[in-house]
Design an enzyme around this catalytic site. Structure first.
Site, short mmCIF file in Angstrom:
data_model
loop_
_atom_site.label_atom_id
_atom_site.label_comp_id
_atom_site.label_asym_id
_atom_site.label_seq_id
_atom_site.Cartn_x
_atom_site.Cartn_y
_atom_site.Cartn_z
N GLY A 96 55.91 27.21 22.55
CA GLY A 96 55.17 27.49 23.78
C GLY A 96 53.95 26.61 23.97
O GLY A 96 53.71 25.67 23.19
N ASP A 102 64.33 35.63 16.69
CA ASP A 102 63.88 36.60 17.69
C ASP A 102 62.94 37.54 16.94
O ASP A 102 63.36 38.25 16.03
CB ASP A 102 65.08 37.37 18.26
CG ASP A 102 64.65 38.40 19.29
OD1 ASP A 102 63.43 38.69 19.38
OD2 ASP A 102 65.52 38.92 20.00
N ASP A 127 61.14 29.94 16.80
CA ASP A 127 61.22 30.28 18.24
C ASP A 127 62.66 30.65 18.54
O ASP A 127 63.53 30.59 17.65
CB ASP A 127 60.76 29.09 19.11
CG ASP A 127 60.17 29.54 20.45
OD1 ASP A 127 60.89 30.26 21.18
OD2 ASP A 127 59.02 29.18 20.76
N GLY A 186 56.92 31.63 18.06
CA GLY A 186 56.65 31.22 19.45
C GLY A 186 56.06 29.82 19.45
O GLY A 186 55.27 29.45 20.32
N LYS A 224 48.03 43.88 25.67
CA LYS A 224 47.01 43.20 24.87
C LYS A 224 45.92 44.19 24.44
O LYS A 224 45.43 44.14 23.30
CB LYS A 224 46.38 42.04 25.65
CG LYS A 224 47.32 40.85 25.85
CD LYS A 224 47.69 40.18 24.53
CE LYS A 224 48.53 38.94 24.72
NZ LYS A 224 49.06 38.41 23.46
N TYR A 264 50.95 43.14 30.94
CA TYR A 264 50.46 42.19 29.93
C TYR A 264 49.10 42.64 29.39
O TYR A 264 48.89 42.73 28.18
CB TYR A 264 50.36 40.82 30.60
CG TYR A 264 49.76 39.71 29.77
CD1 TYR A 264 50.40 39.24 28.63
CD2 TYR A 264 48.56 39.10 30.17
CE1 TYR A 264 49.86 38.19 27.90
CE2 TYR A 264 48.02 38.04 29.46
CZ TYR A 264 48.67 37.60 28.32
OH TYR A 264 48.14 36.55 27.60
P1 NAD Z 1 54.29 30.57 26.08
O1 NAD Z 1 54.99 31.47 27.04
O2 NAD Z 1 54.03 29.16 26.47
O3 NAD Z 1 55.09 30.54 24.70
C1 NAD Z 1 55.65 31.68 24.11
C2 NAD Z 1 56.76 31.23 23.18
O4 NAD Z 1 57.33 32.41 22.60
C3 NAD Z 1 57.90 30.48 23.90
O5 NAD Z 1 58.17 29.27 23.26
C4 NAD Z 1 59.07 31.45 23.82
O6 NAD Z 1 60.34 30.82 23.70
C5 NAD Z 1 58.73 32.24 22.56
N1 NAD Z 1 59.39 33.54 22.54
C6 NAD Z 1 59.61 34.39 23.57
N2 NAD Z 1 60.27 35.48 23.16
C7 NAD Z 1 60.46 35.33 21.83
C8 NAD Z 1 61.08 36.14 20.84
N3 NAD Z 1 61.66 37.31 21.15
N4 NAD Z 1 61.08 35.70 19.58
C9 NAD Z 1 60.53 34.50 19.25
N5 NAD Z 1 59.93 33.69 20.15
C10 NAD Z 1 59.90 34.11 21.43
O7 NAD Z 1 52.95 31.32 25.66
P2 NAD Z 1 51.55 30.66 25.23
O8 NAD Z 1 50.81 30.32 26.48
O9 NAD Z 1 51.75 29.64 24.20
O10 NAD Z 1 50.83 31.94 24.63
C11 NAD Z 1 50.93 32.28 23.27
C12 NAD Z 1 50.11 33.53 23.02
O11 NAD Z 1 48.76 33.30 23.44
C13 NAD Z 1 50.59 34.75 23.79
O12 NAD Z 1 50.36 35.90 23.01
C14 NAD Z 1 49.66 34.80 24.97
O13 NAD Z 1 49.51 36.09 25.46
C15 NAD Z 1 48.38 34.29 24.38
N6 NAD Z 1 47.47 33.74 25.40
C16 NAD Z 1 47.79 32.58 26.03
C17 NAD Z 1 46.92 32.08 27.01
C18 NAD Z 1 47.21 30.81 27.72
O14 NAD Z 1 46.47 30.46 28.66
N7 NAD Z 1 48.25 30.07 27.35
C19 NAD Z 1 45.74 32.78 27.31
C20 NAD Z 1 45.49 33.99 26.68
C21 NAD Z 1 46.35 34.45 25.68
C1 AKB Z 2 47.76 34.32 31.77
O1 AKB Z 2 47.30 33.82 32.82
O2 AKB Z 2 48.55 35.26 31.72
C2 AKB Z 2 47.26 33.75 30.46
C3 AKB Z 2 46.10 34.56 29.97
C4 AKB Z 2 44.75 34.27 30.48
O3 AKB Z 2 46.28 35.43 29.20
N1 AKB Z 2 46.94 32.38 30.64
#
Ligand code: NAD
Ligand code: AKB
Length: 314
Positions: free
Chosen positions: A15, A54, A38, A12, A148, A144
């Site tokens: 992202g 994937d 990714d 991932g 988690k 979600y």
């Molecule tokens: P994002 O959605 O920006 O990125 C996720 C990435 O995963 C994308 O690039 C997507 O193409 C890839 N992806 C999706 N399906 C896939 C698959 N089947 N195989 C391989 N890759 C795949 O998410 P993010 O914001 O970077 O978050 C990353 C992690 O951090 C997640 O677990 C999210 O729950 C957690 N998180 C994020 C935040 C935040 O504010 N960004 C907050 C809390 C937790």
């Molecule tokens: C969301 O809003 O889903 C994320 C998170 C706090 O997990 N940024």
């Protein structure tokens, strides 16, 4: 405490977090030791080896781990809160099966350490909303959040039953200027900066007094690397650690932006994400992260605002 020779796989990597984490880990381990994976190639990470993957394909994942002799996996592929409510089946499948695939690789000793992020979404409307402690009532209402919460319990189970060295943080909403957010409820806190610079106005999908915990991406990346490099015996919680971040409302961040862009205006048009935000904590306690592995954040609301506007303007 880390071995510079260890090979790292970031799943991932394209992202919001993945791009910055890959760049930061590449500075420590060298870009040839940090493999980005990714669904499709990532132009921002052209210095790193890339694997199309994937994460639901366990054999493909195993082949990549063997091919690169991977020691640590950072599993970031997931559907976030807002997208997850629109695609509940996919959210559950991706968020759970992706995690099992990686935890099983560690159980089978193909990899040594796993990082998997949790979220403030593990909490729900029955959780104390102010100064939410590490251990408390958790009844999440989003797919979600349920994934988690279940993921946290499975991480702990794999550690207890199989000795899997898995580490996790409950991130607040993350705010950075290098990459775009991917379908969460806290995404407004990134969009607002882009719109302030481009159009000097922003229509917010949350109401003005919705307080949520947020964190500068730089702090989040540092916390991620610090927990992954901490001695194993310091990691007393194998579910996931609270991180406090900075709690603010849309009105408060708008006021900070106005200090830099006086013409900036904000309006409010809450949508389905309001209900999600209303079920989450307003502020979080991070005493266990401080105590166990010495965590301390750097940014406050003013320095975060200044940094976002300065870097996005460039
Ligand atoms: P994002 O959605 O920006 O990125 C996720 C990435 O995963 C994308 O690039 C997507 O193409 C890839 N992806 C999706 N399906 C896939 C698959 N089947 N195989 C391989 N890759 C795949 O998410 P993010 O914001 O970077 O978050 C990353 C992690 O951090 C997640 O677990 C999210 O729950 C957690 N998180 C994020 C935040 C935040 O504010 N960004 C907050 C809390 C937790
Ligand atoms: C969301 O809003 O889903 C994320 C998170 C706090 O997990 N940024």
């Amino acid at each position: 405490m880390y071995n510079k020779e260890d090979k790292i796989l970031i799943i991932g990597a394209g992202g919001q977090i993945g791009i910055e984490l890959t760049q930061e880990l590449s500075l420590l381990y060298g870009s040839s030791n940090v493999i980005a994976a990714d669904l499709k190639p990532i132009p921002a990470l052209s210095n790193n080896a890339f694997e199309t993957l994937d994460v639901l394909d366990k054999n493909a994942l195993l082949n990549i781990v063997k091919k690169h002799d991977i020691a640590h996996v950072y599993l970031l592929a997931a559907l976030l809160s807002a997208t997850g409510e629109q695609k509940p089946d996919l959210a559950w499948k991706l968020n759970m099966e992706g995690l099992f695939n990686v935890l099983d690789l560690a159980k089978e000793k193909h990899i040594k350490r796993v990082y998997w992020p949790s979220s403030i979404a593990v909490f729900g409307p029955t959780t104390p909303r102010v100064n939410t402690p590490q251990f408390t009532v958790m009844e999440p209402t989003t797919v979600y959040g349920i994934s988690k919460q279940a993921g946290e319990r499975w991480c702990e189970w794999y550690f207890n039953k199989h000795g899997v060295d898995v580490r996790s943080l409950r991130y607040p909403g993350l705010i950075g200027w290098k990459s775009a957010p991917g379908g969460g409820t806290t995404d407004y806190a990134v969009h607002i900066f882009h719109e302030a610079l481009k159009h000097k106005k922003y229509e917010c999908f949350l109401s003005e007094n919705t307080a949520l915990p947020m964190m500068h991406m730089e702090d989040a990346i540092r916390a991620t690397i610090e927990i992954m490099h901490a001695p194993s015996e310091n990691i007393k919680i194998r579910g996931s650690y609270n991180l406090a971040g900075i709690s603010f409302t849309p009105a408060q961040i708008a006021a900070e932006i106005k200090n830099h862009i006086p013409e900036f205006t904000i309006s409010y048009k809450p949508d389905f994400r309001q209900q999600i935000a209303d079920s989450w904590p307003q502020s979080i306690l991070e005493d266990r992260a401080k105590k166990d592995w010495n965590w301390s954040a750097k940014y406050n609301i003013s320095s975060l605002t200044e940094d976002m506007l300065k870097n996005l303007a460039q």
